[in-house]
Design a protein around this motif. Structure first.
Motif, PDB file in Angstrom:
ATOM      1  N   CYS A   1       0.816  -1.205   0.000  1.00 24.49           N
ATOM      2  CA  CYS A   1       0.000   0.000   0.000  1.00 24.49           C
ATOM      3  C   CYS A   1       0.859   1.268   0.000  1.00 24.49           C
ATOM      4  N   VAL A   2       2.053   1.167   0.537  1.00 27.78           N
ATOM      5  CA  VAL A   2       2.942   2.325   0.553  1.00 27.78           C
ATOM      6  C   VAL A   2       3.622   2.477  -0.808  1.00 27.78           C
ATOM      7  N   LYS A   3       4.220   1.410  -1.289  1.00 23.85           N
ATOM      8  CA  LYS A   3       4.923   1.448  -2.573  1.00 23.85           C
ATOM      9  C   LYS A   3       3.953   1.704  -3.728  1.00 23.85           C
ATOM     10  N   SER A   4       2.755   1.155  -3.630  1.00 25.54           N
ATOM     11  CA  SER A   4       1.781   1.352  -4.711  1.00 25.54           C
ATOM     12  C   SER A   4       1.449   2.830  -4.891  1.00 25.54           C
ATOM     13  N   GLN A   5       1.424   3.581  -3.802  1.00 21.87           N
ATOM     14  CA  GLN A   5       1.150   5.014  -3.906  1.00 21.87           C
ATOM     15  C   GLN A   5       2.225   5.710  -4.741  1.00 21.87           C
ATOM     16  N   GLU A   6       3.476   5.352  -4.498  1.00 19.69           N
ATOM     17  CA  GLU A   6       4.585   5.941  -5.256  1.00 19.69           C
ATOM     18  C   GLU A   6       4.463   5.607  -6.738  1.00 19.69           C
ATOM     19  N   ILE A   7       4.213   4.340  -7.017  1.00 18.85           N
ATOM     20  CA  ILE A   7       4.106   3.886  -8.411  1.00 18.85           C
ATOM     21  C   ILE A   7       2.940   4.566  -9.114  1.00 18.85           C
ATOM     22  N   MET A   8       1.805   4.640  -8.439  1.00 17.37           N
ATOM     23  CA  MET A   8       0.624   5.241  -9.048  1.00 17.37           C
ATOM     24  C   MET A   8       0.800   6.739  -9.275  1.00 17.37           C
ATOM     25  N   LYS A   9       1.510   7.408  -8.375  1.00 16.47           N
ATOM     26  CA  LYS A   9       1.799   8.840  -8.576  1.00 16.47           C
ATOM     27  C   LYS A   9       2.688   9.031  -9.788  1.00 16.47           C
ATOM     28  N   GLU A  10       3.679   8.167  -9.942  1.00 13.73           N
ATOM     29  CA  GLU A  10       4.566   8.234 -11.111  1.00 13.73           C
ATOM     30  C   GLU A  10       3.787   8.032 -12.408  1.00 13.73           C
ATOM     31  N   LEU A  11       2.727   7.223 -12.340  1.00 14.77           N
ATOM     32  CA  LEU A  11       1.891   6.972 -13.513  1.00 14.77           C
ATOM     33  C   LEU A  11       0.831   8.051 -13.707  1.00 14.77           C
ATOM     34  N   LEU A  13      -1.794   8.769 -11.922  1.00 14.51           N
ATOM     35  CA  LEU A  13      -3.167   8.337 -11.685  1.00 14.51           C
ATOM     36  C   LEU A  13      -3.833   9.299 -10.699  1.00 14.51           C
ATOM     37  N   SER A  14      -5.126   9.282 -10.666  1.00 13.67           N
ATOM     38  CA  SER A  14      -5.868  10.238  -9.840  1.00 13.67           C
ATOM     39  C   SER A  14      -5.599  10.004  -8.350  1.00 13.67           C
ATOM     40  N   ASP A  15      -5.626  11.099  -7.618  1.00 17.14           N
ATOM     41  CA  ASP A  15      -5.425  11.014  -6.169  1.00 17.14           C
ATOM     42  C   ASP A  15      -6.506  10.166  -5.519  1.00 17.14           C
ATOM     43  N   ARG A  16      -7.705  10.233  -6.054  1.00 17.53           N
ATOM     44  CA  ARG A  16      -8.815   9.442  -5.487  1.00 17.53           C
ATOM     45  C   ARG A  16      -8.539   7.944  -5.628  1.00 17.53           C
ATOM     46  N   ARG A  19      -5.641   6.987  -3.244  1.00 13.86           N
ATOM     47  CA  ARG A  19      -6.114   6.928  -1.862  1.00 13.86           C
ATOM     48  C   ARG A  19      -6.951   5.663  -1.623  1.00 13.86           C
ATOM     49  N   ALA A  20      -7.815   5.350  -2.566  1.00 16.98           N
ATOM     50  CA  ALA A  20      -8.693   4.182  -2.409  1.00 16.98           C
ATOM     51  C   ALA A  20      -7.881   2.895  -2.319  1.00 16.98           C
ATOM     52  N   THR A  21      -6.914   2.743  -3.191  1.00 15.96           N
ATOM     53  CA  THR A  21      -6.131   1.500  -3.164  1.00 15.96           C
ATOM     54  C   THR A  21      -5.240   1.442  -1.937  1.00 15.96           C
ATOM     55  N   ALA A  22      -4.758   2.582  -1.486  1.00 12.80           N
ATOM     56  CA  ALA A  22      -3.915   2.590  -0.283  1.00 12.80           C
ATOM     57  C   ALA A  22      -4.742   2.324   0.968  1.00 12.80           C
ATOM     58  N   SER A  23      -5.949   2.835   1.018  1.00 16.23           N
ATOM     59  CA  SER A  23      -6.756   2.723   2.235  1.00 16.23           C
ATOM     60  C   SER A  23      -7.185   1.287   2.535  1.00 16.23           C
ATOM     61  N   HIS A  24      -7.089   0.388   1.567  1.00 17.33           N
ATOM     62  CA  HIS A  24      -7.479  -0.989   1.872  1.00 17.33           C
ATOM     63  C   HIS A  24      -6.493  -1.648   2.829  1.00 17.33           C
TER      64      HIS A  24
END
Length: 125
Positions: A1-11, A13-16, A19-24
């Motif tokens: 959930c931590v690393k995925s946020q970094e990867i998704m920001k690099e791509l 992707l929307s903040d929403r 946040r949703a994928t990290a919050s799980h």
């Protein structure tokens, strides 16, 4: 959930979505509490889909197609079965969604049936 946020920001992707994928992972590896409906659903069903999948593969059919809520409830009570599936998170997710655990189980089974073949849990011929 931590690393995925970094990867998704690099791509970009929307903040929403980020946040949703990290919050799980709330209460496990992140402190991002599920607030929006999509976040709550993901939080509630992540562990539950693992439990349902485990129940399905133990059945003679090895499928979710004929799986009933009562079978999942029975295995839910057995703490040794699929022990890594956190029942507390599943219960908390149902509470966040404001629905009985049985209803969450039923809806999740139905959802998994729509993708049963892709999950490897479709009817075997």
């Amino acid at each position: 959930c931590v690393k995925s946020q970094e990867i998704m920001k690099e791509l970009d992707l929307s903040d929403r979505l980020i946040r949703a994928t990290a919050s799980h992972g709330y209460g496990i590896c992140v402190d991002i509490k599920p607030e929006h409906e999509m976040e709550k659903v993901l939080y509630a069903t992540d562990e539950l889909t693992g439990l349902i999948g485990a129940v399905a593969v133990m059945r003679p059919s090895k499928s979710v197609e004929d799986l009933e809520v009562k079978s999942v409830k029975k295995k839910f009570k057995d703490k040794k079965f699929a022990a890594k599936c956190n029942r507390g998170i599943i219960k908390q997710g149902a509470e966040m969604l404001g629905m009985p655990l049985e209803e969450l189980m039923e809806l999740t089974i139905k959802g998994m049936r729509t993708e049963a073949d892709a999950l490897g849990l479709g009817a075997k011929e």
